[in-house]
Design a protein around this motif. Structure first.
Motif, mmCIF file in Angstrom:
data_model
loop_
_atom_site.group_PDB
_atom_site.id
_atom_site.type_symbol
_atom_site.label_atom_id
_atom_site.label_comp_id
_atom_site.label_asym_id
_atom_site.label_seq_id
_atom_site.Cartn_x
_atom_site.Cartn_y
_atom_site.Cartn_z
ATOM 1 N N ILE A 131 -34.417 40.354 33.943
ATOM 2 C CA ILE A 131 -34.049 39.476 35.055
ATOM 3 C C ILE A 131 -34.871 38.190 35.004
ATOM 4 O O ILE A 131 -36.082 38.215 34.816
ATOM 5 C CB ILE A 131 -34.310 40.195 36.404
ATOM 6 C CG1 ILE A 131 -33.535 41.500 36.476
ATOM 7 C CG2 ILE A 131 -33.975 39.301 37.580
ATOM 8 C CD1 ILE A 131 -32.057 41.358 36.329
ATOM 9 N N ASP A 132 -34.183 37.054 35.215
ATOM 10 C CA ASP A 132 -34.859 35.760 35.334
ATOM 11 C C ASP A 132 -35.290 35.622 36.797
ATOM 12 O O ASP A 132 -34.511 35.181 37.648
ATOM 13 C CB ASP A 132 -33.919 34.635 34.922
ATOM 14 C CG ASP A 132 -34.623 33.300 34.821
ATOM 15 O OD1 ASP A 132 -35.819 33.221 35.180
ATOM 16 O OD2 ASP A 132 -33.983 32.327 34.374
ATOM 17 N N GLU A 133 -36.522 36.021 37.086
ATOM 18 C CA GLU A 133 -37.002 36.122 38.464
ATOM 19 C C GLU A 133 -37.040 34.787 39.194
ATOM 20 O O GLU A 133 -36.984 34.748 40.419
ATOM 21 C CB GLU A 133 -38.381 36.792 38.484
ATOM 22 C CG GLU A 133 -38.336 38.227 38.008
ATOM 23 C CD GLU A 133 -39.704 38.900 38.008
ATOM 24 O OE1 GLU A 133 -40.687 38.274 38.443
ATOM 25 O OE2 GLU A 133 -39.775 40.058 37.558
ATOM 26 N N ASP A 134 -37.118 33.678 38.475
ATOM 27 C CA ASP A 134 -37.169 32.358 39.116
ATOM 28 C C ASP A 134 -35.809 31.905 39.651
ATOM 29 O O ASP A 134 -35.748 30.980 40.459
ATOM 30 C CB ASP A 134 -37.707 31.319 38.132
ATOM 31 C CG ASP A 134 -39.145 31.602 37.729
ATOM 32 O OD1 ASP A 134 -39.880 32.169 38.565
ATOM 33 O OD2 ASP A 134 -39.517 31.268 36.594
ATOM 34 N N LYS A 135 -34.735 32.528 39.212
ATOM 35 C CA LYS A 135 -33.392 32.088 39.606
ATOM 36 C C LYS A 135 -32.666 33.095 40.501
ATOM 37 O O LYS A 135 -31.462 32.988 40.698
ATOM 38 C CB LYS A 135 -32.556 31.820 38.358
ATOM 39 C CG LYS A 135 -33.094 30.677 37.522
ATOM 40 C CD LYS A 135 -32.227 30.428 36.319
ATOM 41 C CE LYS A 135 -32.813 29.295 35.485
ATOM 42 N NZ LYS A 135 -32.046 29.092 34.253
ATOM 43 N N VAL A 136 -33.382 34.061 41.056
ATOM 44 C CA VAL A 136 -32.768 35.058 41.933
ATOM 45 C C VAL A 136 -32.357 34.383 43.237
ATOM 46 O O VAL A 136 -33.096 33.576 43.798
ATOM 47 C CB VAL A 136 -33.747 36.223 42.195
ATOM 48 C CG1 VAL A 136 -33.194 37.177 43.234
ATOM 49 C CG2 VAL A 136 -34.056 36.953 40.902
ATOM 50 N N ALA A 137 -31.156 34.703 43.728
ATOM 51 C CA ALA A 137 -30.646 34.124 44.969
ATOM 52 C C ALA A 137 -30.119 35.242 45.870
ATOM 53 O O ALA A 137 -29.616 36.256 45.380
ATOM 54 C CB ALA A 137 -29.532 33.130 44.671
#
Length: 168
Positions: A131-137
């Motif tokens: 998971i790309d944690e900086d782009k979670v929405a």
């Protein structure tokens, strides 16, 4: 008295309890009462929830739906009656945590019967490290919390489609 007389079920095709006249068998009554006691005491001690979830009574609340495609994982959680400000969404080391509190609306506990869950909750879902944690929405609408977890470039590159041979 033989042991066969103590068994409340007949040895025939049906599995219905046998009765002696109009009176119910005392052993069947004891059996039902013990079963009801265990059902009440151990209610909620079921199998562990999927995806590492934890919640009150192992009931995995809030209920979730998980969708995955090549680009992202989407988690939709049912949280009726809870305001968006009362929910906390955390992502750390491939683990999604949904936590919050469902507050009791009335304080008159003596005149209330409720099957609704009130109190704090926490649900943890192990999603892996892709998971790309900086782009979670996260979005919230009509009691549904939707969390979109984009996959990293490396995770998207590792997806391999295998074609199925249909000739056999």
């Amino acid at each position: 008295m033989s042991v066969r007389d103590l068994i409340p079920w007949s040895r025939g095709n049906n599995s219905q309890p046998s009765y002696r006249g109009d009176d119910m068998d005392p052993f069947l009554t004891l059996h039902r009462n013990v079963n009801r006691l265990f059902d009440e005491v151990f209610r909620g001690f079921g199998p562990p929830p999927l995806f590492g979830g934890t919640a009150p009574f192992n009931d995995s609340w809030p209920r979730v739906e998980i969708e995955e495609n090549d680009n992202e994982i989407r988690v939709i959680a049912e949280v009726p009656g809870i305001e968006p400000d009362g929910i906390e969404v955390l992502v750390e080391d491939g683990m999604l945590t949904l936590r919050g509190e469902n507050k009791l609306e009335t304080e008159d506990k003596d005149r209330r019967f409720s099957e609704r869950y009130h109190g704090r909750f926490e649900r943890r879902l192990a999603l892996g490290r892709q998971i790309d944690e900086d782009k979670v929405a996260a979005t919230f609408k009509n009691g549904l919390l939707a969390v979109t977890l984009p996959k990293t470039e490396k995770a998207r590159a590792n997806v391999k489609r295998i074609t199925i041979d249909k000739t056999k």
